[in-house]
Design an enzyme around this catalytic site. Structure first.
Site, PDB file in Angstrom:
ATOM      1  N   MET A   9       0.851  -1.188   0.000  1.00  0.00           N
ATOM      2  CA  MET A   9       0.000   0.000   0.000  1.00  0.00           C
ATOM      3  C   MET A   9       0.886   1.237   0.000  1.00  0.00           C
ATOM      4  O   MET A   9       1.924   1.256   0.658  1.00  0.00           O
ATOM      5  CB  MET A   9      -0.883   0.026   1.258  1.00  0.00           C
ATOM      6  CG  MET A   9      -1.850  -1.107   1.364  1.00  0.00           C
ATOM      7  SD  MET A   9      -2.879  -1.046   2.857  1.00  0.00           S
ATOM      8  CE  MET A   9      -1.769  -0.523   4.120  1.00  0.00           C
ATOM      9  N   LYS A  13       0.854   2.260  -6.967  1.00  0.00           N
ATOM     10  CA  LYS A  13       0.342   1.359  -7.997  1.00  0.00           C
ATOM     11  C   LYS A  13      -0.765   2.006  -8.827  1.00  0.00           C
ATOM     12  O   LYS A  13      -0.714   1.988 -10.052  1.00  0.00           O
ATOM     13  CB  LYS A  13      -0.179   0.067  -7.355  1.00  0.00           C
ATOM     14  CG  LYS A  13       0.897  -0.755  -6.667  1.00  0.00           C
ATOM     15  CD  LYS A  13       0.348  -1.983  -5.996  1.00  0.00           C
ATOM     16  CE  LYS A  13      -0.674  -1.700  -4.928  1.00  0.00           C
ATOM     17  NZ  LYS A  13      -0.187  -0.948  -3.776  1.00  0.00           N
ATOM     18  N   SER A  14      -1.767   2.566  -8.167  1.00  0.00           N
ATOM     19  CA  SER A  14      -2.891   3.162  -8.904  1.00  0.00           C
ATOM     20  C   SER A  14      -2.452   4.401  -9.676  1.00  0.00           C
ATOM     21  O   SER A  14      -2.928   4.643 -10.790  1.00  0.00           O
ATOM     22  CB  SER A  14      -4.030   3.508  -7.944  1.00  0.00           C
ATOM     23  OG  SER A  14      -4.510   2.334  -7.324  1.00  0.00           O
ATOM     24  N   ASP A  75      -6.120  -2.498 -12.248  1.00  0.00           N
ATOM     25  CA  ASP A  75      -5.734  -2.114 -10.886  1.00  0.00           C
ATOM     26  C   ASP A  75      -6.383  -3.092  -9.914  1.00  0.00           C
ATOM     27  O   ASP A  75      -7.403  -3.703 -10.226  1.00  0.00           O
ATOM     28  CB  ASP A  75      -6.196  -0.680 -10.598  1.00  0.00           C
ATOM     29  CG  ASP A  75      -5.482  -0.061  -9.405  1.00  0.00           C
ATOM     30  OD1 ASP A  75      -4.403  -0.557  -9.024  1.00  0.00           O
ATOM     31  OD2 ASP A  75      -6.004   0.926  -8.857  1.00  0.00           O
ATOM     32  N   GLU A  76      -5.788  -3.248  -8.740  1.00  0.00           N
ATOM     33  CA  GLU A  76      -6.280  -4.198  -7.737  1.00  0.00           C
ATOM     34  C   GLU A  76      -6.237  -5.624  -8.300  1.00  0.00           C
ATOM     35  O   GLU A  76      -7.131  -6.437  -8.059  1.00  0.00           O
ATOM     36  CB  GLU A  76      -7.699  -3.834  -7.288  1.00  0.00           C
ATOM     37  CG  GLU A  76      -7.850  -2.440  -6.707  1.00  0.00           C
ATOM     38  CD  GLU A  76      -7.209  -2.285  -5.333  1.00  0.00           C
ATOM     39  OE1 GLU A  76      -7.053  -3.305  -4.617  1.00  0.00           O
ATOM     40  OE2 GLU A  76      -6.868  -1.149  -4.965  1.00  0.00           O
ATOM     41  N   GLN A  78      -4.681  -8.164  -7.508  1.00  0.00           N
ATOM     42  CA  GLN A  78      -4.650  -9.260  -6.539  1.00  0.00           C
ATOM     43  C   GLN A  78      -6.008  -9.932  -6.415  1.00  0.00           C
ATOM     44  O   GLN A  78      -6.116 -11.083  -6.016  1.00  0.00           O
ATOM     45  CB  GLN A  78      -4.155  -8.784  -5.163  1.00  0.00           C
ATOM     46  CG  GLN A  78      -5.121  -7.891  -4.406  1.00  0.00           C
ATOM     47  CD  GLN A  78      -4.923  -6.411  -4.697  1.00  0.00           C
ATOM     48  OE1 GLN A  78      -4.237  -6.033  -5.641  1.00  0.00           O
ATOM     49  NE2 GLN A  78      -5.513  -5.566  -3.877  1.00  0.00           N
TER      50      GLN A  78
END
Length: 186
Positions: A9, A13-14, A75-76, A78
């Site tokens: 976090m 990334k975003s 994105d996200e 995972q």
């Protein structure tokens, strides 16, 4: 090419995902932004930049979503299922779609997310983001700890979305292992 960009976090990334989409569009390419279930159809950065995106659910067919696109930014990542990662690889291989995925590598227990694990197995390129994220002690932050009742959680559902009474905090491996969430507290 299927690429996976992973980081804890706060690693950007975003922000990088949104920049990547901007760069593809600036080059005249048309594509799709995809995001996980926690984002309500928005790809957003802590820096305040946001765009509408297709929200992925466990039942989403990514081959159908991406047909006719020249790129996809996810994105996200995972939260992808292993099957969805395989669909992304198939779209790359069969249709030449460039797919860039951004997400967490591990959960609050430091175990791989199934989607992230499959990306590590199939991606043409895996990159650990180098934006500095720090534990409260100043050491590199590596693990996204789930804090419940002031303590580092060691069990529970891998994915929790919405207002759940938990918070997340990036900790170094040592403070995560010992459950120390801040100076003077254990």
């Amino acid at each position: 090419m299927l690429r996976f960009f992973a980081g804890p976090m706060g690693a950007g990334k975003s922000t990088l995902a949104l920049q990547m989409a901007y760069n593809y569009r600036s080059a005249g390419r048309e594509g799709v932004l995809l995001t996980g279930p926690s984002r309500d159809g928005r790809m957003s950065s802590r820096l305040g930049v946001a765009e509408d995106a297709v929200q992925i659910t466990e039942s989403s067919d990514l081959v159908g979503v991406l047909m006719g696109s020249s790129f996809a930014v996810v994105d996200e990542a995972q939260f992808l299922t292993p099957r969805q990662v395989e669909q992304l690889a198939a779209v790359v291989d069969r249709a030449g779609v460039a797919v860039d995925c951004f997400g967490l590598l591990t959960d609050f227990r430091s175990h791989l997310f199934p989607g992230s694990g499959r990306l590590v197995e199939l991606a043409d390129e895996v990159n650990r983001l180098q934006a500095d994220v720090f534990c409260w002690c100043g050491a590199p932050g590596l693990i996204n700890a789930r804090i419940e009742g002031g303590r580092v959680a060691r069990s529970g559902a891998q994915v929790q979305v919405g207002d759940i009474g938990s918070t997340y905090r990036v900790l170094c491996r040592q403070h995560w292992a010992y459950g120390i969430t801040e100076k003077g507290r254990s």
